[in-house]
Design an enzyme around this catalytic site. Sequence first.
Site, PDB file in Angstrom:
ATOM      1  N   LYS A  51      79.370  36.557  32.272  1.00  0.00           N
ATOM      2  CA  LYS A  51      78.640  35.668  33.189  1.00  0.00           C
ATOM      3  C   LYS A  51      79.445  35.454  34.467  1.00  0.00           C
ATOM      4  O   LYS A  51      78.908  35.500  35.573  1.00  0.00           O
ATOM      5  CB  LYS A  51      78.356  34.323  32.508  1.00  0.00           C
ATOM      6  CG  LYS A  51      77.244  34.396  31.473  1.00  0.00           C
ATOM      7  CD  LYS A  51      77.201  33.174  30.573  1.00  0.00           C
ATOM      8  CE  LYS A  51      76.100  33.339  29.518  1.00  0.00           C
ATOM      9  NZ  LYS A  51      76.125  32.294  28.502  1.00  0.00           N
ATOM     10  N   GLN A  95      78.184  26.543  26.955  1.00  0.00           N
ATOM     11  CA  GLN A  95      78.055  27.687  26.057  1.00  0.00           C
ATOM     12  C   GLN A  95      77.904  27.226  24.603  1.00  0.00           C
ATOM     13  O   GLN A  95      78.710  26.451  24.104  1.00  0.00           O
ATOM     14  CB  GLN A  95      79.291  28.586  26.212  1.00  0.00           C
ATOM     15  CG  GLN A  95      79.248  29.860  25.391  1.00  0.00           C
ATOM     16  CD  GLN A  95      78.141  30.810  25.810  1.00  0.00           C
ATOM     17  OE1 GLN A  95      77.859  30.978  26.992  1.00  0.00           O
ATOM     18  NE2 GLN A  95      77.498  31.429  24.844  1.00  0.00           N
ATOM     19  N   ASP A 118      69.881  26.991  31.560  1.00  0.00           N
ATOM     20  CA  ASP A 118      69.490  27.563  30.268  1.00  0.00           C
ATOM     21  C   ASP A 118      68.041  27.242  29.898  1.00  0.00           C
ATOM     22  O   ASP A 118      67.465  27.859  29.007  1.00  0.00           O
ATOM     23  CB  ASP A 118      70.409  27.026  29.159  1.00  0.00           C
ATOM     24  CG  ASP A 118      71.476  28.030  28.755  1.00  0.00           C
ATOM     25  OD1 ASP A 118      71.250  29.231  28.940  1.00  0.00           O
ATOM     26  OD2 ASP A 118      72.529  27.610  28.234  1.00  0.00           O
TER      27      ASP A 118
END
Length: 280
Positions: A51, A95, A118
């Site tokens: 990422k 995460q 997200d």
Amino acid sequence: MIIDGKKIAETLRQKLKKEIIEIKSSFKSVPGLTVILIGEDPASKIYVRNKEKFSKEIGINSEVIKYPENIEEKEVLSKIIELNKNRKVSGILVQLPLPKHINKQKVIETILPEKDVDGFHPINVGNLSSGYDSKIPCTPLGCLILLKEVEKNLSGKHAVVIGRSNLNGKPMAQLLLKENCTVTITHSKTKDLKSQCNKADIIIAAVGKPKFVKGDWVKKNAIVIDVGINKTSDGIVGDIDFNEVSKVARAITPVPGGVGPMTIACLLRNTVECFKRANS
């Protein structure tokens, strides 16, 4: 046909890179993505590294905040609140998975919906299921883009989604409904899963079981998207038995090199979208 997720992700990243150059000249600033990584989970570390790499490559300001496994929940929540107020941060991602002592729901709900890259915040989930404008979770968005590469018009198609997780199964079903598909969600308690799959024009598998979907489960010319990533003695394989299913399917994603690269590319897309909304 093998659907090349790496190539499609690269095209999307190049498009975003051009967009960020335009953003920079208009706003004199660029989108910023902050990722919070807790603990030492090896898969999470690889994801976060990728990422960060791709963010920098296309011109996003990328920051990774690392905490030890035993960090207190309140410290993580106060960091999120601080990032919520920081105008240079367009998107925040924590995460997953989290250590057991940290409440995932609390963490997700502390992120501002408009910075939730997200797409997991209940407000974004609600907007998606109501058919409103919303942040879309990265993996299902990536799957949809891959599907559209093969078939532009999904209207009337019968789609079977295997797996009902909040990360993929449920939002995937919402996206397919929006495309006017007839959607069946199946899961571990579904009776005779094979016969459900046999009716499908589209199969999206996210169950975490290696080579779970066999060739005789898939009707001829179906499109098959494999979200699974499983470590086995044969290396990394998906939830679909690729060798068998590729003989009958019209199109199939490989593992690795299918959905994985698209998930990260869609995260970058969501970060750019968050910046544009905040500055519109």
